[in-house]
Scaffold this motif. Structure first.
Motif, short mmCIF file in Angstrom:
data_model
loop_
_atom_site.label_atom_id
_atom_site.label_comp_id
_atom_site.label_asym_id
_atom_site.label_seq_id
_atom_site.Cartn_x
_atom_site.Cartn_y
_atom_site.Cartn_z
N TRP A 192 122.91 10.76 17.83
CA TRP A 192 122.28 10.60 16.51
C TRP A 192 123.36 11.22 15.39
CZ3 TRP A 192 121.04 12.19 11.83
CH2 TRP A 192 120.41 11.40 11.00
N VAL A 193 123.78 12.63 15.66
CA VAL A 193 124.75 13.21 14.91
C VAL A 193 125.98 12.70 14.63
CG1 VAL A 193 125.88 15.58 14.38
CG2 VAL A 193 123.42 15.33 15.23
N LEU A 194 126.55 12.02 15.77
CA LEU A 194 127.73 11.38 15.59
C LEU A 194 127.58 10.03 14.78
CD1 LEU A 194 129.07 11.67 19.35
CD2 LEU A 194 129.89 13.12 17.20
N ALA A 195 126.53 9.42 14.73
CA ALA A 195 126.34 8.13 14.18
C ALA A 195 126.11 8.62 12.37
CB ALA A 195 125.22 7.52 14.55
N HIS A 196 125.64 9.94 12.44
CA HIS A 196 125.64 10.35 10.99
C HIS A 196 126.90 10.51 10.48
CE1 HIS A 196 125.48 14.35 8.84
NE2 HIS A 196 124.62 13.66 8.01
N GLU A 197 127.81 11.07 11.14
CA GLU A 197 129.08 11.36 10.97
C GLU A 197 129.57 9.88 10.45
OE1 GLU A 197 131.87 14.48 12.21
OE2 GLU A 197 130.12 15.09 11.14
N CYS A 198 129.38 8.88 11.43
CA CYS A 198 129.84 7.64 10.90
C CYS A 198 129.69 7.16 9.51
CB CYS A 198 129.42 6.59 11.81
SG CYS A 198 130.39 7.01 13.73
N GLY A 199 128.24 7.35 9.23
CA GLY A 199 127.37 6.96 7.98
C GLY A 199 128.40 7.66 6.77
N LEU A 215 111.09 11.12 21.36
CA LEU A 215 110.00 11.93 20.51
C LEU A 215 110.79 13.22 20.27
CD1 LEU A 215 106.59 11.31 22.04
CD2 LEU A 215 107.41 10.53 19.98
N TRP A 216 111.41 13.57 21.38
CA TRP A 216 112.41 14.76 21.44
C TRP A 216 113.37 14.60 20.15
CZ3 TRP A 216 111.56 19.68 22.18
CH2 TRP A 216 110.46 20.26 23.41
N VAL A 217 114.03 13.49 20.19
CA VAL A 217 115.02 13.10 19.19
C VAL A 217 114.40 13.36 17.73
CG1 VAL A 217 116.70 11.61 18.20
CG2 VAL A 217 116.60 11.95 20.50
N LEU A 230 115.39 16.04 14.63
CA LEU A 230 115.67 15.70 13.31
C LEU A 230 115.08 15.97 12.18
CD1 LEU A 230 116.40 11.52 14.07
CD2 LEU A 230 118.11 13.56 14.02
N VAL A 231 113.83 16.12 12.35
CA VAL A 231 112.81 16.68 11.30
C VAL A 231 112.95 18.18 11.21
CG1 VAL A 231 110.55 16.94 10.44
CG2 VAL A 231 111.18 14.56 11.60
N ALA A 232 113.09 18.99 12.53
CA ALA A 232 113.11 20.36 12.21
C ALA A 232 114.68 20.65 11.47
CB ALA A 232 113.12 20.90 13.68
N ILE A 233 115.50 20.11 12.08
CA ILE A 233 116.96 20.37 11.40
C ILE A 233 116.62 19.95 10.06
CG2 ILE A 233 119.50 19.60 11.38
CD1 ILE A 233 119.06 19.05 14.49
N THR A 234 116.57 18.99 9.45
CA THR A 234 116.36 18.49 8.23
C THR A 234 115.43 19.51 7.16
OG1 THR A 234 116.82 16.25 8.78
CG2 THR A 234 116.23 16.59 6.34
N ILE A 288 125.55 20.54 13.51
CA ILE A 288 124.76 20.17 12.29
C ILE A 288 123.99 21.04 11.55
CG2 ILE A 288 122.78 19.07 13.49
CD1 ILE A 288 122.95 16.85 11.52
N ILE A 289 123.68 22.09 12.42
CA ILE A 289 122.70 23.11 11.92
C ILE A 289 123.70 24.38 11.30
CG2 ILE A 289 120.85 24.79 12.83
CD1 ILE A 289 120.19 22.84 14.95
#
Length: 487
Positions: free
Chosen positions: A159-166, A343-345, A349-353, A395-396
């Motif tokens: 997910w983080v790598l896709a975030h890098e793409c964005g 669910l873990w993903v 995501l929510v915790a980090i953000t 990312i953190i």
């Protein structure tokens, strides 16, 4: 990998943030179009061209001017706060040029690594966590829990790598970035382009109470209305029970991400201002017409409609694949193989953000007092040890830098973070105490300390547009005392 700048937070109710600053300053690219001038008109001169005595004099003058304009600003810890006094150009000029370089090969190697981790983990558990190898049912149940946790981490890494793409940080080609990001995010049930567009608006308005898209806190007035109280009564309320906080956190971590995508919860609610009229009559919440899947959503412009459709097509392909897999292998298996890791993903995501943008030391700004530099500084770096730096690609640990320059790839972010610390000085924030344990503790602490925002009691003029977290739990700086408004 070594830890970045740390900030020790004592256990007392009003701890003082302590930061260690490390420096290297070299030339870099020019500032982006989003650059704002220094909030106080002129950036602070660097140590290389200014004597210590003149720097001290300049600091004193800045502090005097700040107090005249803003009054006394106090964060939730009780520390006195001043708005940032540097520019985005100062930030970019401090970052080594090679930190901006992006590599197709290096970035894709991380994608393949994370996919290999997912495949190997599935293969091992599928073949060996069986009645023949593990005869005790309870042990097999526990091992599948371990499987879900591990796959959740590897999935979050993708997910983080896709975030890098964005953000365009994955490779020099945005078309290549979008293809990779669309595939990865769709597989994780994320609407890639839809999220990319709203997330870009978050970066352009971080900390802005009227335009930010992520974890916009309630104002004192909104908090009072939510609990059926008058504004002046907020400071007199009794403490919320810890069980209420726990239930709120569990709900946030379990359904926070899909709820955000479906209802824009935690995003701003000023959709009537959408310039093309898409926001008329629409508001956050179920049935409010504000979500990440509708091409006519006020989160987007008319020109973006086809991108929202492309995102939905990606989700449709992923859902179809999951349906056929469920039909072939059974829905119980799919719930364990895909559902629990999913669910873990969401949780990560929510915790980090949440923890990147919610902390007792962080300000928020009204529209009049916000600018890009101030918004980026209203973020915080944390520490999650090996998991954060290697499995979650930093990312953190490097989020402050990410807000200033989002196109720097994660594998250069540590060096770039060290480079900007001298420029940010006292405005750089990090909470790295206790590492991963501290990260988890911070979720509880932020939920208890950060309930709404309001101006400091000693704020004047411009200072009334700088808002800090307050709470009804008697923690940190108390809410301002207000007299009832006569009818």
């Amino acid at each position: 990998m070594a830890s970045t700048t740390t900030s020790s937070l004592p256990a007392a109710k009003n701890p003082v943030l302590r930061r260690t600053i490390t420096s290297t300053t070299v030339d870099s690219e020019s500032s982006p179009s989003t650059a704002d001038a220094s909030p106080l008109g002129s950036p602070r001169a660097s140590a290389s061209s200014t004597s210590l005595s003149s720097m001290a004099s300049a600091d004193a003058q800045l502090t005097k001017e700040h107090k005249e304009s803003y009054g006394k600003l106090i964060d939730t810890y009780g520390n006195e706060f001043e708005v940032p006094d540097f520019t985005i150009k100062d930030i970019r000029d401090a970052i080594p040029k090679h930190c901006f370089e992006r590599s197709y090969v290096k970035s894709m190697s991380y994608v393949f690594r994370d996919m290999l981790c997912l495949a190997v983990t599935f293969t091992l558990f599928h073949n060996f966590n069986t009645p023949e190898v593990v005869p005790f049912k309870a042990a097999r149940f526990a091992l599948w829990g371990v499987y879900a946790f591990l796959q959740g981490l590897f999935g979050t890494g993708l997910w983080v790598l896709a975030h890098e793409c964005g953000h365009g940080a994955f490779s020099p080609s945005q078309r290549f970035n979008n293809v990779v990001g669309w595939v990865l995010h769709s597989a994780l049930f994320v609407p890639y382009f839809s999220w990319q567009l709203s997330h870009s608006k978050h970066h352009k308005a971080t900390g802005n109470m009227e335009r930010d898209m992520v974890f916009v806190p309630r104002t004192r007035e909104q908090q009072a209305s939510r609990i059926g109280k008058l504004v002046h009564e907020i400071s007199e309320l009794t403490e919320e029970t810890p069980i209420y906080t726990l239930i709120h956190l569990l709900g946030q971590q379990l359904i926070g991400w899909p709820n955000y995508l479906l209802t824009n919860v935690t995003g701003h609610n000023y959709h009537e201002r959408q310039r093309e009229g898409r926001g008329k009559g629409k508001q956050n919440g179920w049935g409010g017409g504000v979500n990440h899947f509708n091409p006519s959503s006020p989160l987007y412009e008319n020109r973006d409609a086809w991108l929202i459709v492309m995102s939905d097509i990606g989700l449709g392909i992923a859902a179809t694949a999951l349906f056929f897999l469920g039909q072939k292998f059974g829905w119980g298996n799919m719930a364990v193989w895909y559902g629990l890791p999913y669910l873990w993903v969401n949780h990560w995501l929510v915790a980090i953000t949440f923890l990147q943008h919610t902390d007792p030391s962080l300000p928020h700004y009204t529209a009049d007092e916000w600018n890009f530099v101030r918004g980026c500084a209203a973020t915080i770096d944390r520490e999650f040890g090996f998991i954060g730096r290697h499995l979650l690609h930093g990312i953190i640990e490097t989020h402050v830098l990410h807000h200033y320059v989002s196109t720097i790839p994660f594998y250069n972010a540590d060096e770039a973070t060290e480079a900007i610390k001298p420029v940010m000085g006292r405005h750089y924030r990090s909470d790295t105490s206790e590492g991963p344990i501290g990260f988890i503790k911070a979720m509880w602490k932020s939920a208890r300390w950060c309930q709404w925002v309001e101006p400091s009691e000693g704020a004047t003029d411009k200072g009334k547009g700088v808002l800090f977290f307050r709470n009804r739990n008697g923690l940190g700086t108390k809410p301002a005392k207000m007299e009832p408004v006569s009818q």
